[in-house]
Structures are given as structure tokens and as C-alpha cells.
Design a protein around this motif. Sequence first.
Motif, PDB file in Angstrom:
ATOM      1  N   THR A   1     -14.076  41.363  14.237  1.00 15.41           N
ATOM      2  CA  THR A   1     -14.220  39.857  14.712  1.00 15.41           C
ATOM      3  C   THR A   1     -15.456  39.868  15.426  1.00 15.41           C
ATOM      4  O   THR A   1     -15.676  40.547  16.307  1.00 15.41           O
ATOM      5  CB  THR A   1     -13.013  39.564  15.840  1.00 15.41           C
TER       6      THR A   1
ATOM      7  N   GLY B   1      -4.440  40.031   3.534  1.00 15.50           N
ATOM      8  CA  GLY B   1      -5.594  40.093   4.646  1.00 15.50           C
ATOM      9  C   GLY B   1      -6.176  38.438   4.693  1.00 15.50           C
ATOM     10  O   GLY B   1      -5.525  37.423   3.912  1.00 15.50           O
TER      11      GLY B   1
ATOM     12  N   ASP C   1      -9.749  45.494  10.619  1.00 15.57           N
ATOM     13  CA  ASP C   1     -10.205  44.143  10.959  1.00 15.57           C
ATOM     14  C   ASP C   1     -11.536  43.937  11.596  1.00 15.57           C
ATOM     15  O   ASP C   1     -11.823  45.300  12.517  1.00 15.57           O
ATOM     16  CB  ASP C   1      -9.008  43.411  11.616  1.00 15.57           C
TER      17      ASP C   1
ATOM     18  N   TYR D   1     -14.476  45.569  15.964  1.00 18.22           N
ATOM     19  CA  TYR D   1     -13.787  46.105  14.562  1.00 18.22           C
ATOM     20  C   TYR D   1     -12.829  47.297  14.766  1.00 18.22           C
ATOM     21  O   TYR D   1     -12.879  47.975  15.858  1.00 18.22           O
ATOM     22  CB  TYR D   1     -14.893  46.591  13.688  1.00 18.22           C
TER      23      TYR D   1
ATOM     24  N   ASN E   1     -13.832  36.212  11.347  1.00 15.78           N
ATOM     25  CA  ASN E   1     -12.773  37.235  11.748  1.00 15.78           C
ATOM     26  C   ASN E   1     -12.108  37.441  10.298  1.00 15.78           C
ATOM     27  O   ASN E   1     -11.945  36.633   9.629  1.00 15.78           O
ATOM     28  CB  ASN E   1     -11.720  36.664  12.711  1.00 15.78           C
ATOM     29  N   SER E   2     -12.096  38.629   9.871  1.00 13.10           N
ATOM     30  CA  SER E   2     -11.502  39.079   8.737  1.00 13.10           C
ATOM     31  C   SER E   2     -10.602  40.468   8.946  1.00 13.10           C
ATOM     32  O   SER E   2     -10.864  41.274   9.797  1.00 13.10           O
ATOM     33  CB  SER E   2     -12.503  39.216   7.842  1.00 13.10           C
ATOM     34  N   GLN E   3      -9.555  40.443   8.053  1.00 12.80           N
ATOM     35  CA  GLN E   3      -8.685  41.824   8.328  1.00 12.80           C
ATOM     36  C   GLN E   3      -8.240  41.858   6.686  1.00 12.80           C
ATOM     37  O   GLN E   3      -8.123  41.026   5.962  1.00 12.80           O
ATOM     38  CB  GLN E   3      -7.635  41.409   8.928  1.00 12.80           C
TER      39      GLN E   3
END
Length: 805
Positions: free
Chosen positions: A484, A446, A482, A502, A463-465
Motif C-alpha cells: 500500500t 488478489g 500486499d 508492504y 493498494n495490491s495484494q
Amino acid sequence: MKNQFLVCLLLFSIFGYSQKKTLQTKFISEKIEINGKLDEGIWQSAAVASDFVMFEPDNGKPIPENRKTEIRVLYDNDAIYIGAILNDENPEKILKEVTQRDDFGTADLFGVFINGFNDGQQDFQFFVNAADGQADCITTDANGEDYSWDAVWTSKAVITEKGWTVEMRIPYAALRFSAENKQTWGLNFFREIRRDRFKYSWNFIDSKLGTFTQQSGILEGIENIKPPIRLFLLPYSSFYINANAKQKTFGTLKGGLDLKYGINDAFTLDMILVPDFGQTKFDDQILNLGPFEQQFNENRPFFTEGTDLFSKGNLVYSRRIGGNPSNYPSVAANEEIIDNPAGVNLINALKISGRTKDGLGVGVLNAVTEKTVAIIRNTSTQEVRQEVVEPLANYNVLVLDQRFRKNSSIALINTNVTRNGSFRDANVTALAWDLNTKKNTYNLAGDFKYSVVNNLEDKKGINSQLNFSETNGKFRYGVGADITTKDFDNNDLGINFETNYYSFYGNTSYRILNPTKYFNNFNTRINAYSQFQKETGKIQSSNINAEINIKNKKNHFLGIGFDANPMETYDYYEPRTAGRFIILPTRIRGALSLSTNYNNRFALDFNPSYTAFNEAGRNSYAFSVGPRYRFSDKIGLNYNFSFSRQNNNKGFMDSVDDDLSASTPNSLLFANRNVITYSNSLSGKYAINSQMTFNISLRHYWSYAENKNTLALQENGRLTDFTGYDINKNSSFYSWNADVSYNWWFAPGSQVSILYRNNAGAFERNINKDFRDNVTNLLNNDALSHVFSISVRYFIDYNQVKNKF
């Protein structure tokens, strides 16, 4: 008793395969001529690596005696030498298509994989095929094989009465290793018997495991060598002749220098001074009707070679550097644009990259582009003025990537764009992780990204996953999510299309690890993906797809795909207006992919698809067909034709003010349109030998969107009929590209390239549906340009120059 014996034998086999093989090398003082004959006596005194094991399709099966493979390794103060004897029961059946560098072609293959730090992190791979062609790459488990990396080394392959042989000389300057007196390197050898598609390795590579580089053997015996000074110079000179209907023929002479310097045993500095990318591959442009820009491949060698570190976090889209200007000129009603450059010139660029023995990877990329102006003329006074569309700009990337336990990493990435003056600046910072269990059975990957844009109004976003997956065995699965935020923006040096959402996704797959009665390879996969608009929670995407991929015993490939959007979704991007959306109908798509065995002189690729919408008259279809024929080992042609038709496609067309329609103020207008696309491409080669080839690449593309009627987007996302709009918004785009080139590697690392290119393109609102007229008009277009260029690049190795003097 018999069963106990079989169990013991099986356990012994598994235990044996899990152990790393060891090969002892030997120091030499005599000269070895790289002629593929292995006729120096010293070869016979070297230890032998043998007992190869199949990698695929029948993973773990020993190589038969009539294909016995024996490898010997020697070394001196400057290089390592590999001698390979590759037996074959039918030497006359050895496939040996002649190709250009880094193209395996339809040919038997031998390779050596070297890891000078023996840390399971990165392999330097060198290949020779039976036609005496070379290929090389850098391989990591995270990024796979990077064939844009090129080293300078020598080799020779020879067909014999018993099979074929290979000799290789790989200078230490092409490798990375520490300065220790006693060296222990990771080592593996690879062989492919192309006619059967059988692949073997010296040290067993277990296909159940999700790693390749950590399953190498060991090379011992190298002592008292020193990492050389890695200083390479690549001066070049290029001559261009340009012509088209609007300007006279003129010539341009360019010159410059590329430099590569080994800062230490791990890190390398690459620099380009006065860059020249005039002979890079053309872009496959399309008619882009969507809300997002078209993404192009990077074809400039500097930005593709050895860039695995810079791919961390997926933050770098290097086409931004020297791409389109970031601003469009503003003009008054009585002004016109005379000249608006399509690209920005690159002044210089450098990158520093490498990885220490302790697993710390460091990457620095820096580039500077020049100030670019548009020319604008006042139509009343005829006065001419300039407007800056891109100021002097600096692009910078920093990557720190710490690997540990040989199969996991945590990386810190920063990208920054600073423009001179009161123009937009941007900065993105990311933390990325790729964590694997010790036995490579599970993976947790991630990242977390934070963007800051300094413009008229500062903008910050994230932004994250996160993804978890099983990476071992026949059955595998993965789940992830994820998010954003609305203001996440990495488009100054990266590329990102969708924000403010999301999503959740999952997948499961099955594969066979050994052939069955009917299949050499079989795998199937199911994916599910759902995306939601972050502020409203409305579903933006709902997709389920499944695929089956089969390779039969004759190595013909069949792929079957199914794709469904089972519920209506809300598209917030197509309306091109904040807060507005269009509701998309449910649909089902089916596709086939057929590819016959490329070993045959004639092979065919065929890919049809059909999409059914839950909307009357909207079904669409597409297909591509690609025959290829190998006339001989030196001559081959590949053709591809593709066609697609989208019926009653709904897409954004225009927005209108109150005065045009009082009943629908500030209307967003959509077109109900048919979109037709044709694409023809032809590529071919004539190879005189592995160092000298003629190549041809042609592409004709035509796509048009014919609007049938106008629709207005309502606030609820539905479309209604709209009357009173009579502006022609049809779209027709066609392009032509043709490259004819000659390439000659006249010395190691040194090349002469001669290229003739012509190309044209046009966008029109009036659609001429006569295909022949379209092609004829395009080739007779005033915009058809011609370029003839000659480029000479000469490789200079400091060590060779030093030794001569």
C-alpha cells in the motif's frame, strides 16, 4: 478376494457420492394447504428424495434407517412446494426452541437449497426449524451465507409420533431462473439433528473440497413456467416519541416506501424513498485511544441485504453513507459551536444487483445525502452563522463480476463520492480476482486498487495484494503479500487504517474430516505475518500465532491460542505525525476459549487471556464470562461480563510547542497509563410463537485511562521522562444502552415493531473509580434520552394483488 471386494465397494461408494443425484418433480393443478400434514393425495404420487448422507461430523456416513428422511417436490404456475418427512426414533427429544426469524435457535432444522440456473454459483436457501421458525439466505462460496437477505414464502412444521414434518411453498418471485421452457435447477436438501449436532444433506457434500454450492443435486421436470413480475412494495409508517432532561417530550410521524422490482429474470432494483432507520440496533461504542477511528457494524437493512457483490475488493464501508460529516467547523477564538450534527441525513438510495445465466454479476449502488450545516455563535456579538460541514453528496458503487468454470471470478469495482461545491471528491477503481482449479484444490486470489482524491491537493495511491493457497484436504497452506503506497485513500466510501507499507504472510493448517475416538472436530492453524514501512524498510509488525480448536464428543468447545511478537517493531501510526515512530517491545500472549454445548439449558462461555511484555510492569490481562440459560423453549437469557487491564500502556497524549520545553522543541508527548475496561451486556427473549417475540438488549460499558506520568518521544523512537506538563489528559468514557422491543410478523413479509430505547454516554477527564457511582451517575445523567417508537411495514406483492382482481 475379501480385500478386493472391499476395495471395489469403497470405489463404488466414492464414485456414487461424486455423482449428482436427480429428482423429478410433478406439476399440480390442485391447491395444497400449507399445514405441515402432507395430507393431499398428490404428495404420494411425487418422486421421493432420500438416502441422506452426513455432512458433519462424520462426512459421508449414511443416515440411519430410524432417522430416514423423505422429501417430495411439486410445482404449479406460481410456486414450488416441498414436503418433508423427517423420522426420528425419539420424537420427544427433538429440540424446538422458539426464536425470531433468521435465528435457528436450539432446534432441529430442515432446509432446501435452490439454484435456478444450476451454475454452482449462488444458492437461495430456505430453512424451517422444528419450532416452525423460518430463516433464509443467499449463499456463495466466496462470501458464505448472507442472512440479511429476506424472501416472502410460507411454511409449516409439525411434530408427529414418528418425528416431524414440514411443508413449504416458495413462490417463483423469491427465486431466480431463466425463461426456458424446460428448467433444470440445482437442488439440495439439508437436515440437522440438533441434539447430536449431526448434519445431513441429500446430495453428498464432500468436506475435503473447498466448495459448497457446486455439490448440489439436480431437479428436473419443471416445464412451461414463466419468471413472474417481481414487483414488491413495502409502505411503512412510524411514530416516535422522544424525551430527555433538556427537551420536552415530542412526537414525530414518519412515512415512506421501499420498492423492490425485478428488472428481468436476473436483476433486481431496490429503492428506499424517505428512509427510516430509527429502530436499527445501537452501536457498541468504546473508549478509543488509538490513532484510528472505531469501525461499526452496518445495521440498516437496505445496506446489509443482498450485498455480496458490493463486498468485492473490500472497498465499501456503507456506514460512510449518512455517517459523520466529512468536515469539522472552523471557529475563531471568540466563537463557539452551538450545534454540530453527528450524522448526515440520507435522502434516498437505490441498488441494482443480479447475475446472468452466463455468470456476469452486475451491482450498482447509489445514494444521496443532504446538505448539513453547523451552527456557530459569536460570543462577543451573539451573532449566529452557519457553516457547511457536509454538502449535498452522491455516493456510487459499480461492480462487474464475471464468474467462470462455476468456481472462479474476475471483478471490476469502482467507488465514487462526489460532493457539491469545492469539497473533497474521491474515486477508487479496483480489479479483483478469485481463481480456483477445476477440482477446487488450489486458489489464487488478489486485487489491484487505484485511488484518486481531489481536494486542495490531488492525491493518488495504489493498494495490491496476492495470495496463493491450497484449499483441499486435511493439510492446507497459504502464502501472500500486499503493498500500500503512502497516498492510497479509500476512506470516503471505504475504510482503511494503514498505508505506506508492504507485507508478507503465510499460514498452514490441519483438520480432521471425520470424528475420532475423542473429538468430533479438531483443527489447528499457524500464521506468520511481517509488515515493513515502505520508505525506510523498518519492520512495523512481526507476528506469529497458533491456535488449536477442539470439539469433543459431547460438543463442548475448547480453543487454545498463542500469539507472539518476537522482535521490536516500529509503529508509525501512534505518534500521529508524519515520519515519526515509536518502538514497541516484544510480547507473548496466550488465550483460552471455552464454550459448553448450547444444547444444554445452561451453557457457559469463558475467554481468559494474558499478555507478557518485555518491559517491566507492562503485562496485561483480560477475561470474559458469558453464562446463558434457556428456561424453556420460549424464554432465554444471555449475560456477558468482560474485564481487561492494561498496565503501563504507552499511548499518544499531546504535542507541545517550543515555549513549553526548550530542551525538547515540538515534543510529542505520550502517557504512561493504566487502561481499565468493564463491559456488561444482557440479552433475552420471550417468544409467544415464531411470529411474535419480545426481546431485551442491555449494555453498560465503562473504560478509563489513568495517566501515571508523561513521556516524550525521541527521534529514535524511544521514550524519556518529561516534566512540566500538568494538563489533565485522563480519559473516562461510559455508556448505557437499553432496548426493549416487540416484533410481530402479522402477515408474510409484514411486521409491527414496538421499541422502547434509552441511552446515555459521557466522556470525562476526571475519573471516579467507584463503579456503583459511575452507573448511578450515568443513569441520572441529563443526557439520558428516551425513545418510544411504533413502526408498521406492510408487504404488497404485485402478483397477489393482480390475481385478486
